[in-house]
Design a protein around this motif. Structure first.
Motif, short mmCIF file in Angstrom:
data_model
loop_
_atom_site.label_atom_id
_atom_site.label_comp_id
_atom_site.label_asym_id
_atom_site.label_seq_id
_atom_site.Cartn_x
_atom_site.Cartn_y
_atom_site.Cartn_z
N ASP A 1 6.04 25.21 -6.42
CA ASP A 1 5.73 24.88 -7.56
C ASP A 1 6.28 22.81 -8.25
O ASP A 1 4.92 22.48 -8.33
N ALA A 2 7.01 22.97 -7.55
CA ALA A 2 7.79 21.44 -7.07
C ALA A 2 6.52 20.77 -6.82
O ALA A 2 6.70 19.54 -6.81
N ILE A 3 6.29 21.32 -5.32
CA ILE A 3 5.11 20.40 -4.74
C ILE A 3 4.27 20.36 -5.78
O ILE A 3 3.27 19.06 -5.44
N ILE A 4 3.44 20.74 -5.86
CA ILE A 4 2.30 20.87 -7.08
C ILE A 4 3.10 19.54 -7.98
O ILE A 4 1.98 19.66 -8.65
N ASP A 5 3.48 20.75 -8.89
CA ASP A 5 4.06 19.34 -10.03
C ASP A 5 4.58 18.28 -10.21
O ASP A 5 4.12 16.99 -10.54
N GLU A 6 5.31 17.77 -9.11
CA GLU A 6 5.46 16.69 -8.71
C GLU A 6 4.16 15.50 -8.02
O GLU A 6 4.37 14.57 -8.27
N ASN A 7 2.92 16.36 -7.10
CA ASN A 7 2.69 15.58 -7.30
C ASN A 7 1.37 15.17 -8.59
O ASN A 7 -0.01 13.70 -7.89
N VAL A 8 0.94 16.48 -8.78
CA VAL A 8 0.23 16.26 -10.08
C VAL A 8 0.84 14.41 -10.94
O VAL A 8 0.40 13.17 -11.22
N PHE A 9 2.27 14.67 -11.02
CA PHE A 9 2.59 13.32 -12.23
C PHE A 9 2.31 12.27 -11.00
O PHE A 9 1.79 11.86 -11.41
N PHE A 10 3.07 12.04 -10.19
CA PHE A 10 2.18 10.78 -8.94
C PHE A 10 0.84 10.31 -8.98
O PHE A 10 1.35 9.34 -8.59
N LEU A 11 0.61 11.17 -8.52
CA LEU A 11 -1.03 11.10 -8.50
C LEU A 11 -1.32 10.00 -9.69
O LEU A 11 -2.29 8.90 -9.32
N ARG A 12 -1.05 10.23 -10.87
CA ARG A 12 -1.95 9.72 -11.94
C ARG A 12 -1.22 8.24 -12.17
O ARG A 12 -1.66 7.70 -12.48
N ILE A 13 0.37 8.41 -11.14
CA ILE A 13 1.34 7.34 -11.40
C ILE A 13 0.50 6.57 -10.60
O ILE A 13 0.02 4.78 -11.19
N MET A 14 0.18 6.90 -9.14
CA MET A 14 -0.87 5.71 -8.60
C MET A 14 -2.00 5.63 -8.93
O MET A 14 -2.44 3.81 -8.83
N ALA A 15 -2.99 6.12 -9.73
CA ALA A 15 -4.60 5.85 -10.39
C ALA A 15 -3.79 5.25 -11.13
O ALA A 15 -4.50 4.21 -11.49
N ASP A 16 -2.95 5.47 -12.58
CA ASP A 16 -2.66 4.05 -13.04
C ASP A 16 -2.66 2.80 -13.39
O ASP A 16 -2.83 1.52 -13.08
N HIS A 17 -1.29 2.64 -11.83
CA HIS A 17 -1.29 1.48 -10.74
C HIS A 17 -2.64 0.83 -10.47
O HIS A 17 -2.94 -0.28 -10.17
N ALA A 18 -3.01 1.52 -9.85
CA ALA A 18 -4.04 0.63 -9.43
C ALA A 18 -5.19 0.37 -10.43
O ALA A 18 -5.71 -0.63 -10.43
N LYS A 19 -5.29 1.08 -11.65
CA LYS A 19 -5.99 0.24 -12.57
C LYS A 19 -4.92 -0.85 -13.13
O LYS A 19 -6.26 -1.34 -13.64
N PHE A 20 -4.26 -0.99 -13.26
CA PHE A 20 -3.35 -2.33 -13.72
C PHE A 20 -3.68 -3.12 -12.54
O PHE A 20 -3.92 -4.44 -13.73
N ILE A 21 -3.43 -2.70 -11.64
CA ILE A 21 -3.73 -4.14 -11.13
C ILE A 21 -4.94 -4.31 -10.31
O ILE A 21 -5.48 -6.00 -10.80
N GLY A 22 -6.32 -3.71 -10.76
CA GLY A 22 -7.33 -3.84 -11.09
C GLY A 22 -7.72 -4.87 -11.87
O GLY A 22 -8.36 -5.62 -12.69
N HIS A 23 -7.20 -4.49 -13.23
CA HIS A 23 -7.20 -5.23 -14.19
C HIS A 23 -5.91 -6.66 -14.47
O HIS A 23 -7.00 -7.40 -15.45
N LEU A 24 -5.89 -6.86 -13.75
CA LEU A 24 -4.74 -7.68 -14.13
C LEU A 24 -4.53 -9.33 -13.03
O LEU A 24 -4.12 -10.18 -13.80
N LEU A 25 -5.29 -8.21 -12.27
CA LEU A 25 -6.09 -9.47 -11.55
C LEU A 25 -6.72 -10.95 -11.95
O LEU A 25 -7.81 -9.93 -12.60
N ASP A 26 -6.71 -11.87 -11.56
CA ASP A 26 -7.98 -13.45 -11.65
C ASP A 26 -9.39 -12.30 -11.69
O ASP A 26 -9.55 -11.83 -10.63
N PRO A 27 -10.50 -12.36 -12.30
CA PRO A 27 -11.80 -12.32 -11.46
C PRO A 27 -12.51 -12.08 -10.62
O PRO A 27 -13.11 -11.58 -9.89
N SER A 28 -11.82 -13.63 -10.71
CA SER A 28 -12.51 -13.77 -9.12
C SER A 28 -11.39 -13.32 -8.27
O SER A 28 -12.57 -14.09 -6.78
N GLU A 29 -10.83 -13.35 -8.14
CA GLU A 29 -10.74 -12.54 -6.95
C GLU A 29 -11.33 -11.16 -7.21
O GLU A 29 -10.71 -9.93 -6.57
N ARG A 30 -11.84 -11.38 -5.94
CA ARG A 30 -13.04 -9.89 -6.33
C ARG A 30 -13.35 -8.88 -5.28
O ARG A 30 -13.04 -7.44 -5.56
#
Length: 267
Positions: A135-164
């Motif tokens: 249970d811990a393996i699945i639950d921890e991964n569900v939590f952290f995979l979502r965190i990692m997906a969010d991070h990628a979205k934040f980075i993409g939005h906070l980079l200058d658009p010219s950094e294509r």
């Protein structure tokens, strides 16, 4: 078990109190200058978690477990309060009561999920109630995979658009981790039948590959930001913050893989 309880408690508090402290700073920087009350509250939480972080380093693995139980309760109360603050801020943003601020609703929700995770871990430790390994393996991964997906979205939005190129890389990581998250949710929904050791082992291996790639991307971005070599509005501390959380996820995957290996050897 007493030493293990103390060491695990201190590890959680040392990591997450620093994360909560930095969340307070990031939220403060995203408020408008006229949001003086919210800025003061964020400052209060910054100093609260700074004190908790400092106190955690004054303890050792030999500290009386009863003292650590009380310390966990202190940190749990602070985590509960900052969670409530973050949810209130999220409500204000979604209701358009903070127009012109720079805190994304998803970012505020993201930080509140981490505060809730932190307080839940402290509750489990104090109650001596840890999830069974599958249970811990699945639950921890569900939590952290979502965190990692969010991070990628934040980075993409906070980079200058010219950094294509970097923006495109961040977008690709976002899609990759969304897919991994969906797979993890599917695996979770198939419990307990899905909790075979071969499936869990493959699950961890696949996630590790993607997390290592994202960790390395974050490290590169952090180093480029520190050297002022790319255009963005990413605070250098935020770049390091998301890098450390990827490292934390890899540390947890390592622990799970070691536990699975020991279990297989025992069988």
């Amino acid at each position: 078990m007493s030493n293990e309880f103390v060491s695990r408690s201190l590890d959680e508090i040392r990591f997450w109190s620093r994360i909560m402290k930095e969340h307070s700073l990031f939220l403060k920087l995203g408020f408008r200058c006229e949001d003086t009350q919210l800025i003061q509250e964020a400052d209060h939480f910054y100093h609260t978690f700074e004190q908790i972080e400092g106190k955690s380093h004054a303890f050792t693995e030999l500290t009386d477990p009863e003292q650590i139980i009380r310390f966990n309760m202190e940190a749990h109360l602070a985590a509960t309060h900052i969670w409530a603050f973050k949810r209130r801020v999220l409500g204000l943003i979604i209701q358009c009561k903070l127009p012109g601020g720079n805190n994304f609703p998803l970012l505020v929700d993201h930080t509140s999920r981490e505060a809730n995770y932190f307080r839940n871990r402290l509750e489990e430790l104090n109650a001596g109630r840890l999830e069974p390994l599958p249970d811990a393996i699945i639950d921890e991964n569900v939590f952290f995979l979502r965190i990692m997906a969010d991070h990628a979205k934040f980075i993409g939005h906070l980079l200058d658009p010219s950094e294509r190129q970097l923006v495109e890389q961040a977008r690709n990581f976002s899609q990759d981790f969304d897919q991994l998250l969906f797979q993890a949710v599917d695996l979770s929904g198939m419990r307990p039948q899905s909790q075979t050791e071969p499936l869990l082992d493959q699950f961890l291996d696949q996630n590790r590959v993607s997390v290592v790639s994202l960790r390395d991307f974050k490290k590169t971005a952090r180093d480029l930001i520190d050297a002022c070599r790319i255009k963005s509005i990413i605070h250098p501390l935020l770049a390091d913050h998301v890098f450390r959380e990827a490292e934390r996820f890899l540390y947890i995957i390592d622990m799970f893989e070691a536990s699975l290996t020991r279990k297989q050897a025992a069988n």
